[in-house]
Design an enzyme around this catalytic site. Structure first.
Site, short mmCIF file in Angstrom:
data_model
loop_
_atom_site.label_atom_id
_atom_site.label_comp_id
_atom_site.label_asym_id
_atom_site.label_seq_id
_atom_site.Cartn_x
_atom_site.Cartn_y
_atom_site.Cartn_z
NE ARG A 97 22.15 -58.64 50.13
CZ ARG A 97 21.64 -58.35 48.92
NH1 ARG A 97 21.15 -59.32 48.16
NH2 ARG A 97 21.62 -57.12 48.48
N GLY B 240 22.37 -59.70 37.99
CA GLY B 240 22.96 -58.41 38.36
C GLY B 240 23.48 -58.42 39.78
CG ASP C 259 13.10 -56.94 42.07
OD1 ASP C 259 13.55 -56.12 41.23
OD2 ASP C 259 13.83 -57.55 42.87
#
Ligand code: S3P
Length: 449
Positions: free
Chosen positions: A44, A112, A336
């Protein structure tokens, strides 16, 4: 106690075999370590830095393969990103809506997050045409979860299987705002739509069934976007078109990487390990809650806030571990970490049940099937469920030949399992760890005493 013998053998095709030989009388984990920068925040920071006006400085960026993919895609669209370095990265922003049309296919590699987040940005970029792809794992992962809402906004996207699979082609458009009710709690879906909303005139809202990680929301605000959040309904609204301003971002250590050491420290007898500077954003700390439920002894020390994200040092000491049930709203907050939790459960007393985690089937590998197969090869008792696993702990794990299936989190989870297995464990295709944790093997050797 003697140290474990850890060797890496690189094959001709560059695939690596990680061989871990546990000493006959066991080992323990000691020391103070740091884990690499948070993967989600690193992506990000690079993306928003590229989209902002002015310079962004990033400290602590993860140098893994995934953020490298993000940097190379944004460089191909004109962003000036300095050489990637954990000390300091400078991004000269080109401003929202100013990306140049790349002359070649954008390749997101194994990532992803790169592909799904970028799609929101590309679809909302009028007048430009883009093509995107990834490696064989990413090309088999579902993209319809982001393509469909973008199409509802007027996005034009084409690909195999009704635009569900990469490679994808995107004709950028001025989009219309929507209120999207996502059927899954996914930060990638949420962030993709919000990124498209930054470029779209009006208010774009995403509502999710449970709260997923909120790094995008925190960073959008820090960069100057107008954002409102309704915690009652798990809704986020962004008002576009936004103006973003370059910032200084300090990336904390990744709790998903710290999770390997938290479990190792908890299950390897006699361990006492401190993992410094770990991001403890509440949307990511499901792993701490799950391990506490299992009886792990983990203390938070030196809690502080760094550049808008909560951070702490985590001290783990080995303890008796027992089973628990993990299901429901906690799942997106530890999604995760389920492979490494499965390792903890294989060691804990009783039967641990993990449910509501069908998302694991569409990660870098099918993490339910792969973890069940690999742990069972070691002598564990793992039964696959459609949406999770049932793991009966306490069997003796035996070192054997294992395979990461090119999934970074599987490679590292199996390496930790080997620390409580007898004999020698060989993990094939262990180079996958570099996707999110380039120095994993070096740290493993450092802490195993
Ligand atoms: C991520 C979101 C999660 C997570 C992935 C990183 C992100 O995926 O599994 O590793 O940075 O937004 P989903 O959004 O598909 O749950």
């Amino acid at each position: 106690m003697s140290a474990a013998v850890i060797t890496v053998e690189t094959q001709e095709n560059l695939s690596q075999k990680l061989v871990i030989q546990r000493p006959p009388f066991g080992l323990s984990l000691q020391g103070r370590i740091r884990v690499p920068g948070d993967k989600s925040i690193s992506h990000r920071a690079l993306m928003l830095g590229a989209m902002a006006g002015g310079d962004t400085q990033i400290q602590g960026l993860l140098l893994g393969e995934d953020p490298r993919s993000t940097a190379s895609c944004f460089r191909a669209m004109g962003a000036d990103i300095s050489e990637l370095n954990p000390e300091f990265v400078r991004v000269k922003g080109i401003g929202l809506g100013n990306f140049s049309e790349p002359v070649d296919v954008l390749n997101a590699g194994n990532s992803g997050t790169t592909l799904r987040l970028m799609l929101g940005l590309l679809a909302s970029h009028p007048g430009r045409f883009f093509t995107v792809t990834g490696d064989s794992s990413l090309r088999s992962r579902p993209m319809s979860r982001v393509v469909k809402p973008l199409q509802q906004m007027g996005g034009q996207i084409w690909g195999r299987n009704g635009s569900a699979l990469a490679p994808l082609a995107i004709q950028g458009q001025a989009l219309k705002p929507i209120h999207y009710h996502s059927p899954i709690a996914s930060a990638q879906v949420k962030s993709c739509i919000l990124l498209a909303g930054l470029m779209t005139e009006g208010q774009t809202t995403v509502t999710e069934p449970a709260l997923s990680r909120d790094h995008s929301e925190r960073m959008f605000r820090a960069f100057g976007a107008e954002l409102s959040i309704d915690p009652e309904t798990n809704s986020v609204t962004v008002t576009g078109p936004a103006r973003l301003y370059g910032q200084k971002v300090i990336v904390p250590g990744d709790i998903s990487s710290a999770a390997f050491w938290l479990v190792a420290g908890a299950i390897v007898p006699g361990s006492d390990l401190v993992i410094e500077n770990v991001g403890v954003n509440p949307t990511r700390t499901g792993i701490l809650e799950a391990l506490a439920l299992m009886g792990a002894d983990i203390q938070r020390e030196n809690e502080r806030e760094v550049a808008g994200e909560p951070v702490a040092d985590l001290r783990v000491r080995s303890s008796a571990m027992h089973c628990c049930t993990i299901a429901g709203d906690i799942i997106p907050r530890l999604i995760d970490e389920i492979p490494i939790l499965a390792v903890a459960a294989a060691f804990a007393e009783g039967t641990t049940i993990i449910r509501d985690a069908e998302e694991l089937r569409v990660k870098e590998s099918d993490r339910i099937t792969v973890m069940a197969q690999q742990l069972n090869k070691m002598g564990a008792k793992v039964t696959e469920l459609p949406d999770g696993m049932e793991i009966t702990g306490g069997t003796t794990l035996v070192g054997t030949d294992l395979d990461s299936h090119t999934d970074h989190r599987i490679a590292m989870s199996l390496a930790i399992a080997s620390l409580v297995a007898t004999g020698t464990t060989t993990i094939h295709r262990a180079e996958a760890a570099a996707i999110s944790y380039p120095n994993f093997t070096a740290t493993l050797a450092e802490v195993c005493q």
